[in-house]
Motif scaffolding. Structure first.
Motif, PDB file in Angstrom:
ATOM      1  N   ASP A  49      -1.633  -3.306  -8.023  1.00  0.00           N
ATOM      2  CA  ASP A  49      -1.574  -1.837  -8.060  1.00  0.00           C
ATOM      3  C   ASP A  49      -2.984  -1.252  -8.114  1.00  0.00           C
ATOM      4  N   ILE A  50      -3.825  -1.880  -8.954  1.00  0.00           N
ATOM      5  CA  ILE A  50      -5.183  -1.364  -9.194  1.00  0.00           C
ATOM      6  C   ILE A  50      -6.195  -2.501  -9.068  1.00  0.00           C
ATOM      7  N   CYS A  51      -7.311  -2.214  -8.395  1.00  0.00           N
ATOM      8  CA  CYS A  51      -8.428  -3.171  -8.321  1.00  0.00           C
ATOM      9  C   CYS A  51      -9.614  -2.573  -9.065  1.00  0.00           C
ATOM     10  N   LEU A  52     -10.098  -3.279 -10.074  1.00  0.00           N
ATOM     11  CA  LEU A  52     -11.332  -2.887 -10.761  1.00  0.00           C
ATOM     12  C   LEU A  52     -12.446  -3.652 -10.079  1.00  0.00           C
ATOM     13  N   MET A  53     -13.397  -2.929  -9.500  1.00  0.00           N
ATOM     14  CA  MET A  53     -14.373  -3.554  -8.627  1.00  0.00           C
ATOM     15  C   MET A  53     -15.806  -3.262  -9.055  1.00  0.00           C
ATOM     16  N   LEU A  63     -18.203  -1.795  -2.706  1.00  0.00           N
ATOM     17  CA  LEU A  63     -18.010  -0.694  -1.750  1.00  0.00           C
ATOM     18  C   LEU A  63     -17.519  -1.222  -0.403  1.00  0.00           C
ATOM     19  N   GLU A  64     -18.086  -2.355   0.029  1.00  0.00           N
ATOM     20  CA  GLU A  64     -17.656  -2.938   1.311  1.00  0.00           C
ATOM     21  C   GLU A  64     -16.197  -3.388   1.232  1.00  0.00           C
ATOM     22  N   VAL A  65     -15.803  -3.946   0.089  1.00  0.00           N
ATOM     23  CA  VAL A  65     -14.402  -4.350  -0.098  1.00  0.00           C
ATOM     24  C   VAL A  65     -13.502  -3.109  -0.071  1.00  0.00           C
ATOM     25  N   ALA A  66     -13.911  -2.051  -0.775  1.00  0.00           N
ATOM     26  CA  ALA A  66     -13.127  -0.804  -0.800  1.00  0.00           C
ATOM     27  C   ALA A  66     -12.985  -0.223   0.607  1.00  0.00           C
ATOM     28  N   GLU A  67     -14.079  -0.258   1.383  1.00  0.00           N
ATOM     29  CA  GLU A  67     -14.049   0.263   2.762  1.00  0.00           C
ATOM     30  C   GLU A  67     -13.081  -0.550   3.622  1.00  0.00           C
ATOM     31  N   VAL A  78      -8.397   1.543  -5.772  1.00  0.00           N
ATOM     32  CA  VAL A  78      -9.662   0.951  -6.218  1.00  0.00           C
ATOM     33  C   VAL A  78     -10.369   1.829  -7.238  1.00  0.00           C
ATOM     34  N   ILE A  79     -10.761   1.195  -8.350  1.00  0.00           N
ATOM     35  CA  ILE A  79     -11.634   1.843  -9.334  1.00  0.00           C
ATOM     36  C   ILE A  79     -12.946   1.067  -9.330  1.00  0.00           C
ATOM     37  N   ALA A  96     -14.735   6.034   1.116  1.00  0.00           N
ATOM     38  CA  ALA A  96     -13.837   4.869   1.198  1.00  0.00           C
ATOM     39  C   ALA A  96     -12.493   5.148   0.533  1.00  0.00           C
ATOM     40  N   GLY A  97     -12.340   6.340  -0.043  1.00  0.00           N
ATOM     41  CA  GLY A  97     -11.055   6.743  -0.632  1.00  0.00           C
ATOM     42  C   GLY A  97     -10.748   6.104  -1.975  1.00  0.00           C
TER      43      GLY A  97
END
Length: 200
Positions: A49-53, A63-67, A78-79, A96-97
């Motif tokens: 549900d949520i990714c803490l990155m 940021l690249e993963v979020a994009e 993504v948080i 990246a939203g």
């Protein structure tokens, strides 16, 4: 139950975060990674549900993963967790939203509350990070950033001309504009300044 995935390159912090969040009655840590490549592969497979990155990780940044997740239309929210109040990072994160952008120095209770808020559809950003972003906007255009990234990768003006279909004079004009905007003496200094601000 909120299913969490945590990506953080510092093993001790990763373990501590996972243990503490697992203690929350409504949360479960379903996966962990210490670099961006592993994080992306695991998130696509596990669909948390949520990714803490973490923002700065080996192989791929947070940021690249979020994009990439945004491109793949992943349902995971993504948080980003960061120690860096760099304006360019915030700008990219918003594009990246991402759903949250928080400083690492907050408490676990605050983080857990933020996770719950994001699950309810809120977007939660640390005021300090937003202030830094507003205070200093990226002065470079998309094309100027592209040229500076190529220069950082060691591309010559000749190589840039064939890749971008521009004349060498045009490339030189862009580079001159970049140096002026960043108040830099040369390419190397311009790259250092832009990277330091998170604009590359």
């Amino acid at each position: 139950m909120i299913r969490l995935f945590i990506a953080e390159d510092q093993r001790m912090l990763l373990g501590a975060l996972a243990s503490l969040l697992d203690l929350e009655g409504d949360m479960q840590v379903v996966g962990q990674a210490q670099n961006g490549e592993d994080a992306l592969a695991s998130i696509m497979k596990l669909q948390p549900d949520i990714c803490l990155m973490d923002i700065e990780m080996p192989l791929r940044s947070g940021l690249e993963v979020a994009e990439e997740l945004s491109k793949q239309s992943s349902s995971a929210k993504v948080i980003i967790l960061t120690t860096f109040a760099r304006p360019g990072y915030f700008e990219r994160a918003v594009k990246a939203g991402i759903h949250g952008y928080l400083l690492k120095d907050g408490s676990v209770d605050e983080l857990a509350d933020s996770i719950r808020g994001v699950m309810k559809g809120k977007r939660i950003f640390s005021p300090e990070l937003m202030f830094e972003a507003i205070r200093e906007e990226n002065p470079l255009t998309q094309r100027e950033q592209e040229i500076l990234i190529m220069a950082a990768d060691g591309k010559t003006t000749k190589e840039m001309t064939s890749l971008l279909f521009l004349s060498s004079g045009t490339i030189r004009n862009y580079m001159s504009e970049i140096l002026q905007k960043l108040n830099a003496k040369n390419r190397i200094e311009a790259i250092r300044i832009a990277r330091g601000k998170g604009w590359l």
